[in-house]
Every structure is written in C-alpha cells, then in structure tokens.
Design a protein around this motif. Structure first.
Motif, PDB file in Angstrom:
ATOM      1  N   ILE A   1       8.645 -12.067   2.625  1.00 28.48           N
ATOM      2  CA  ILE A   1       8.666 -12.015   1.443  1.00 28.48           C
ATOM      3  C   ILE A   1       9.678 -10.919   1.047  1.00 28.48           C
ATOM      4  N   GLU A   2      10.795 -11.361   0.060  1.00 31.78           N
ATOM      5  CA  GLU A   2      11.652 -10.410   0.041  1.00 31.78           C
ATOM      6  C   GLU A   2      12.155 -10.304  -1.633  1.00 31.78           C
ATOM      7  N   TYR A   3      12.079  -9.231  -2.320  1.00 32.11           N
ATOM      8  CA  TYR A   3      12.479  -9.060  -3.472  1.00 32.11           C
ATOM      9  C   TYR A   3      13.454  -8.043  -3.805  1.00 32.11           C
ATOM     10  N   ASN A   4      14.622  -8.598  -4.765  1.00 25.27           N
ATOM     11  CA  ASN A   4      15.800  -8.186  -4.993  1.00 25.27           C
ATOM     12  C   ASN A   4      15.477  -6.789  -5.828  1.00 25.27           C
ATOM     13  N   SER A   5      14.433  -7.095  -6.922  1.00 20.47           N
ATOM     14  CA  SER A   5      14.297  -5.959  -7.710  1.00 20.47           C
ATOM     15  C   SER A   5      13.322  -4.828  -7.422  1.00 20.47           C
ATOM     16  N   GLY A   6      12.858  -4.963  -6.154  1.00 23.28           N
ATOM     17  CA  GLY A   6      11.935  -3.958  -5.949  1.00 23.28           C
ATOM     18  C   GLY A   6      10.430  -4.784  -5.350  1.00 23.28           C
ATOM     19  N   ILE A   7       9.318  -3.973  -5.188  1.00 23.35           N
ATOM     20  CA  ILE A   7       8.006  -4.367  -4.697  1.00 23.35           C
ATOM     21  C   ILE A   7       7.105  -4.911  -5.604  1.00 23.35           C
ATOM     22  N   PRO A   8       6.707  -5.784  -5.865  1.00 22.84           N
ATOM     23  CA  PRO A   8       5.784  -6.124  -6.652  1.00 22.84           C
ATOM     24  C   PRO A   8       4.443  -5.634  -6.862  1.00 22.84           C
ATOM     25  N   LEU A   9       4.187  -4.927  -8.261  1.00 23.55           N
ATOM     26  CA  LEU A   9       2.809  -4.734  -8.356  1.00 23.55           C
ATOM     27  C   LEU A   9       1.894  -5.976  -9.036  1.00 23.55           C
ATOM     28  N   VAL A  10       0.965  -6.296  -8.268  1.00 23.75           N
ATOM     29  CA  VAL A  10       0.358  -7.721  -8.767  1.00 23.75           C
ATOM     30  C   VAL A  10      -1.078  -7.232  -9.112  1.00 23.75           C
ATOM     31  N   THR A  11      -1.715  -8.553  -9.562  1.00 25.28           N
ATOM     32  CA  THR A  11      -2.852  -8.593 -10.013  1.00 25.28           C
ATOM     33  C   THR A  11      -3.802  -8.795  -8.605  1.00 25.28           C
ATOM     34  N   THR A  12      -5.150  -8.445  -8.668  1.00 29.43           N
ATOM     35  CA  THR A  12      -5.940  -8.816  -7.489  1.00 29.43           C
ATOM     36  C   THR A  12      -5.806 -10.470  -7.111  1.00 29.43           C
ATOM     37  N   LEU A  13      -6.056 -11.117  -8.288  1.00 33.08           N
ATOM     38  CA  LEU A  13      -5.899 -12.485  -8.209  1.00 33.08           C
ATOM     39  C   LEU A  13      -4.861 -13.296  -7.762  1.00 33.08           C
ATOM     40  N   ALA A  14      -3.784 -12.378  -8.071  1.00 26.40           N
ATOM     41  CA  ALA A  14      -2.535 -13.008  -7.354  1.00 26.40           C
ATOM     42  C   ALA A  14      -2.123 -13.100  -5.936  1.00 26.40           C
ATOM     43  N   VAL A  15      -2.994 -12.162  -5.319  1.00 24.24           N
ATOM     44  CA  VAL A  15      -2.892 -11.995  -4.049  1.00 24.24           C
ATOM     45  C   VAL A  15      -4.143 -12.703  -3.088  1.00 24.24           C
ATOM     46  N   ALA A  16      -5.146 -13.046  -3.885  1.00 24.43           N
ATOM     47  CA  ALA A  16      -6.248 -13.886  -3.192  1.00 24.43           C
ATOM     48  C   ALA A  16      -5.966 -14.896  -2.221  1.00 24.43           C
ATOM     49  N   GLY A  17      -4.717 -15.377  -2.138  1.00 25.44           N
ATOM     50  CA  GLY A  17      -4.265 -16.392  -1.349  1.00 25.44           C
ATOM     51  C   GLY A  17      -3.222 -16.103  -0.432  1.00 25.44           C
ATOM     52  N   PHE A  18      -3.117 -14.725  -0.145  1.00 24.63           N
ATOM     53  CA  PHE A  18      -1.955 -14.366   0.675  1.00 24.63           C
ATOM     54  C   PHE A  18      -1.975 -14.605   2.284  1.00 24.63           C
ATOM     55  N   GLY A  19      -3.275 -15.043   2.675  1.00 19.38           N
ATOM     56  CA  GLY A  19      -3.117 -15.609   4.134  1.00 19.38           C
ATOM     57  C   GLY A  19      -2.573 -16.682   4.532  1.00 19.38           C
TER      58      GLY A  19
ATOM     59  N   ASP B   1       4.962  -5.818   1.522  1.00 19.80           N
ATOM     60  CA  ASP B   1       5.033  -7.150   0.763  1.00 19.80           C
ATOM     61  C   ASP B   1       4.486  -7.101  -0.666  1.00 19.80           C
ATOM     62  N   PHE B   2       3.332  -6.193  -0.943  1.00 23.20           N
ATOM     63  CA  PHE B   2       2.982  -6.134  -2.411  1.00 23.20           C
ATOM     64  C   PHE B   2       2.159  -4.808  -2.603  1.00 23.20           C
ATOM     65  N   MET B   3       2.081  -4.544  -3.806  1.00 24.73           N
ATOM     66  CA  MET B   3       1.096  -3.320  -4.034  1.00 24.73           C
ATOM     67  C   MET B   3       0.252  -3.658  -5.107  1.00 24.73           C
TER      68      MET B   3
END
Length: 136
Positions: A1-19, A45-47
């Motif tokens: 995963i690559e982000y041009n504008s920084g590392i995303p701070l996400v909700t716990t719901l958003a990362v539920a399927g990261f596997g 990858d995320f915060m």
C-alpha cells in the motif's frame, strides 16, 4: 500500500479486512494522513488509535499506533504487540504467544485482562506494531 500524502490514520472498522489480498483503505475511512520521518523506513501501512486500557502501561487509550501488515505467518514475532483482525471479535491489540491446537494466545500488558486464545481460522489479518505517537 502506498500513500502519496502520508500514512493514513484509519478507523478500526476500516482495517477489519486487512488480511485479504485485495484489501484497500477507502478515502472515507481515513481520519487523517501523516508524514512521519521516523517511520519512513518502517513500511507503515496504517495507523489506528488505541481504545481501552488492556495494553496499559505500554499503550494508553488515545495513543496512535503505526502498523505493518504481515503477509506471512512466519513473520510473527512472539511477545511483540500485534494488531489482529478477527471474524468474531473485530480488531484486537495484544502481545502474541503460541497457543494450543492451532490458536494464537492474546496477552494483555494490563494484568486485569487475562490471556485468551483465538483459533487461527478466526484470524483474518495480523499487523506488527512498529511505532507509537502519544500525546500528554
């Protein structure tokens, strides 16, 4: 995963399927994006934000942890803090230990929270915690 504008701070719901292999973070799930020079070579990858006191005193509720998604189980680091996505319990932040019969043992730093095991077939993703941001 690559982000041009920084590392995303996400909700716990958003990362539920990261596997799963086609995991992407949707723009609507990003609370903010940060550029943190110290994390540049950590492959963050995320915060996400810590909620609760089960990992106190290592982490406080409100701390933001930086996570690297692990693609292979052999990269687990016993007794290190990981973010674990599960089918039944959602996101769990614990130290990982080898469990019994194909399970992983989840261990809290706060002794008020007893260890428990999660069967590997209930785990949809694991990320290693590689950094933390704390406000006083």
């Amino acid at each position: 995963i690559e982000y041009n504008s920084g590392i995303p701070l996400v909700t716990t719901l958003a990362v539920a399927g990261f596997g799963n292999n086609n995991f992407t973070i949707e723009g609507k799930d990003v609370k903010a994006q940060y550029t943190i020079p110290a994390f540049k070579h950590k492959q963050v990858d995320f915060m996400i934000e810590i909620d609760g006191s089960s990992m106190y005193p290592k982490y406080n509720s409100g701390d933001i942890i930086a996570c690297t998604i692990l693609k292979e189980r052999q990269f687990l680091q016993w007794n290190k803090v990981h973010v674990v996505a599960t089918k039944e319990q959602g996101i769990i932040i614990k130290r990982l230990h080898e469990g019994s019969n194909g399970s992983l043992k989840m261990v809290s730093d706060n002794n008020n929270y007893p260890p428990f095991e999660v069967p590997e077939d209930q785990i949809t993703g694991i990320a290693l915690v590689v950094g933390v941001i704390r406000l006083e």
